[in-house]
Enzyme design. Structure first.
Site, PDB file in Angstrom:
ATOM      1  N   GLU A  87      35.585  42.568  40.692  1.00 18.55           N
ATOM      2  CA  GLU A  87      34.998  43.467  41.243  1.00 18.55           C
ATOM      3  C   GLU A  87      35.992  44.675  41.576  1.00 18.55           C
ATOM      4  OE1 GLU A  87      32.824  42.753  43.556  1.00 18.55           O
ATOM      5  OE2 GLU A  87      33.289  40.122  43.349  1.00 18.55           O
ATOM      6  N   GLU A 124      35.460  58.169  43.456  1.00 22.22           N
ATOM      7  CA  GLU A 124      36.957  56.978  44.210  1.00 22.22           C
ATOM      8  C   GLU A 124      37.820  58.027  44.874  1.00 22.22           C
ATOM      9  OE1 GLU A 124      38.471  53.410  43.165  1.00 22.22           O
ATOM     10  OE2 GLU A 124      37.302  52.445  45.179  1.00 22.22           O
ATOM     11  N   LYS A 146      48.846  36.846  39.062  1.00 20.93           N
ATOM     12  CA  LYS A 146      49.126  38.159  38.841  1.00 20.93           C
ATOM     13  C   LYS A 146      48.832  38.695  39.980  1.00 20.93           C
ATOM     14  CE  LYS A 146      49.375  41.857  37.474  1.00 20.93           C
ATOM     15  NZ  LYS A 146      49.781  42.881  38.127  1.00 20.93           N
ATOM     16  N   CYS A 192      38.266  49.332  48.681  1.00 23.54           N
ATOM     17  CA  CYS A 192      37.143  49.496  47.675  1.00 23.54           C
ATOM     18  C   CYS A 192      35.278  49.590  48.627  1.00 23.54           C
ATOM     19  CB  CYS A 192      36.765  48.142  46.681  1.00 23.54           C
ATOM     20  SG  CYS A 192      36.316  46.470  47.926  1.00 23.54           S
TER      21      CYS A 192
END
Ligand code: NDP
Length: 490
Positions: A253, A385, A179, A287
């Site tokens: 991750e 982040e 997906k 990331c």
């Protein structure tokens, strides 16, 4: 105005290309405000059908039963096809995500390299043998494919990230349901089409489109044996909860707040280039973004000024322009998040040394590369982040403080350290709680080198020589070769 064709992307279930029975969706190009893609989302029944197709292939099909050499041959052909289609795949990636076309091409080439590497691993499935267990016993430990794997991926490097998972799952002999993000359906669909064209049995890779609900159905599905997920820490936790409820394997991750740490004795010219690259590559929607600059107090003022100056030189604009270094942000919502973070930084005591605003462009959504200076080390913009082109600058006084600041976020994906003193650089690398530490370089990735995070940055490792182990179970087979069996009951 730039034009490109609107693509229609099907779901791929058991080798059949079909529209889902969910709702119709359009992807508008972030850089051009034109329709880049259309698709119809999968319903829950479609996800069931995709999992059933993967299960059939795993239980009775040819893929898990083939030799490693046969699987490797398919993966190698796929790698070559990706190489042949670099331009077409990069165009899809750019118009759906807003990233610069030159960076999209590099991403596609990098993905091809990973498929080549995974093909090699397909022929290296081996375990252990134990012949010192005492007379009359011999044992072996063999690796088997874990089963049906749900693969859920984000929008920032759609082809690269699916390529960090899918070829290794397939090399191990697993079957899959994938997906992609609803914002970047294209290159993943094209990849699965290529897999089928190159002889992968249809049920070995199935693909369903849709948003978080489709991802959640897949993560919760009792018919899968594992979920491999890349995305935000928030959604990663929910995927882990779903895995706990259905007791399946999970690898995650997740996000990062990665520092580049510049000591006073560093090659400052080299560090400058990579600090700017690390902060703004892929619009900072990465990331691994080096979104924090930790700079030693002795060089802080001069080095920060140079970073600000260099940031001015970064070309922002049309993702299809070859000169562009920073393209468009993924969504209006995300641009709002980035804008809010910059305002928060000011309230927390930081100064906007450059940037800080949405770019005034007639079409598309762009954010100026931004440097926040004088950021207190406890500020949220120093620890959370942002996932946009925003660099937070924090100063430190010595190695111990650099390590303390590095490890204070809860994240632990990657870090960079710049020093000419090998002792300083290696002491930092050893003390840092991060899955990857780059010494006098930044964001250099290789299929041979494993990747993953500590803490809130994830669970498990991708790439490297153990990449297929993530998608394997180990089975111990203990053989009595002749030892007398004592009676248990007399
Ligand atoms: P999200 O976590 O929002 O989404 C990731 C994927 O999960 C998408 O396919 C998304 O679908 C899907 N999803 C959303 N909700 C659920 C749910 N409840 N259950 C299952 N699946 C769900 O991340 P983003 O796409 O916004 O990507 C950005 C994040 O990814 C950043 O935090 C970044 O750091 C991280 N990332 C980590 C990397 C790493 O290797 N460590 C690499 C790249 C990114 P949809 O998008 O259709 O809603």
């Amino acid at each position: 105005m730039t034009t490109f064709e609107t693509q229609h992307w099907p779901n791929l279930i058991g080798g059949k290309a079909l529209d889902g029975s969910g709702s119709a969706a359009e992807r508008i190009s972030p850089g051009h405000a034109q329709i880049a893609a259309r698709y119809v989302s999968a319903s829950k029944a479609d996800v069931d059908a995709a999992v059933a197709a993967a299960r059939r292939e795993f239980d009775t099909g040819s893929w898990p039963r083939m030799s490693g050499a046969e699987r490797a041959a398919v993966l190698r052909r796929v790698a070559s096809r990706i190489e042949q289609e670099v331009d077409a795949l990069a165009l899809i990636e750019t118009v759906e995500s807003g990233k610069p076309i030159s960076q999209a091409r590099d991403e596609v080439r990098g993905a091809a390299g990973i498929w080549h590497y995974a093909a090699g691993l397909a022929q290296q499935t081996y375990g252990d043998a134990h012949n010192a267990l005492g007379e009359g016993f011999l044992a072996m430990v063999v690796k088997e494919p874990v089963g049906v794997v749900g693969v859920i991926t984000p929008w920032n490097f759609p082809l690269l990230i699916v390529s960090q998972k899918l070829p290794f799952a397939l090399a191990a002999g697993c079957t899959t349901v994938i997906k992609p993000s609803d914002m970047t359906p294209g290159t993943t669909t094209r990849l699965v089409q290529i897999l089928h064209e190159e002889g992968l049995p249809p049920g070995a890779a199935n693909l369903v489109h849709g948003g978080g609900d489709v991802g959640q159905w897949l993560a919760e599905h009792p018919g899968t044996d594992m979920t491999t997920f890349t995305g935000s820490t928030r959604v990663g936790k929910s995927v882990a909860r779903a895995a706990a409820d259905s007791l399946k394997k999970v690898s995650l991750e997740l996000g990062g707040k990665n520092p580049q740490v510049v000591f006073a004795d560093a090659d400052l010219d080299a560090a400058l280039e990579k600090v700017v690259f690390g902060a703004y590559f892929n619009q900072g929607e990465c990331c691994n973004a080096g979104s924090r600059l930790l700079v030693h107090q002795d060089v802080a003022e001069e080095f920060t000024q140079r970073v600000v100056q260099r940031t001015h030189d970064v070309v922002v604009g049309d993702p299809l322009d070859e000169a562009t270094k920073v393209g468009a942000l993924i969504s209006e919502h995300h641009l709002g998040v980035v804008t809010d973070y910059v305002a928060l930084g000011e309230r927390e005591g930081a100064t906007i040394a450059t940037g800080g605003q949405r770019l005034d462009a007639p079409v598309g959504r762009y954010f100026q590369p931004t440097v926040l200076t004088g950021v207190p080390k406890a500020a949220r913009v120093a620890r959370e982040e942002i996932f946009g082109p925003v660099l937070s600058v924090v100063t430190f006084s010595d190695l111990a403080e650099a390590v303390e600041i590095t490890n204070a976020t809860g994240y632990g994906l990657s870090a960079g350290v710049w020093s000419r003193d090998i002792g300083t650089a290696m002491s930092y690398a050893q003390a840092t709680r991060a899955g990857t530490v780059w010494v006098n370089c930044y964001m250099e990735g290789f299929p041979e080198v494993c990747f993953g995070g500590y803490g809130a940055s994830g669970i498990g490792r991708e790439l490297g020589r153990t990449a297929c182990d993530e998608f394997s179970e180990q089975k111990s087979i203990v053989v009595r070769t002749g030892a007398p069996l004592p009676k248990w009951v007399n």
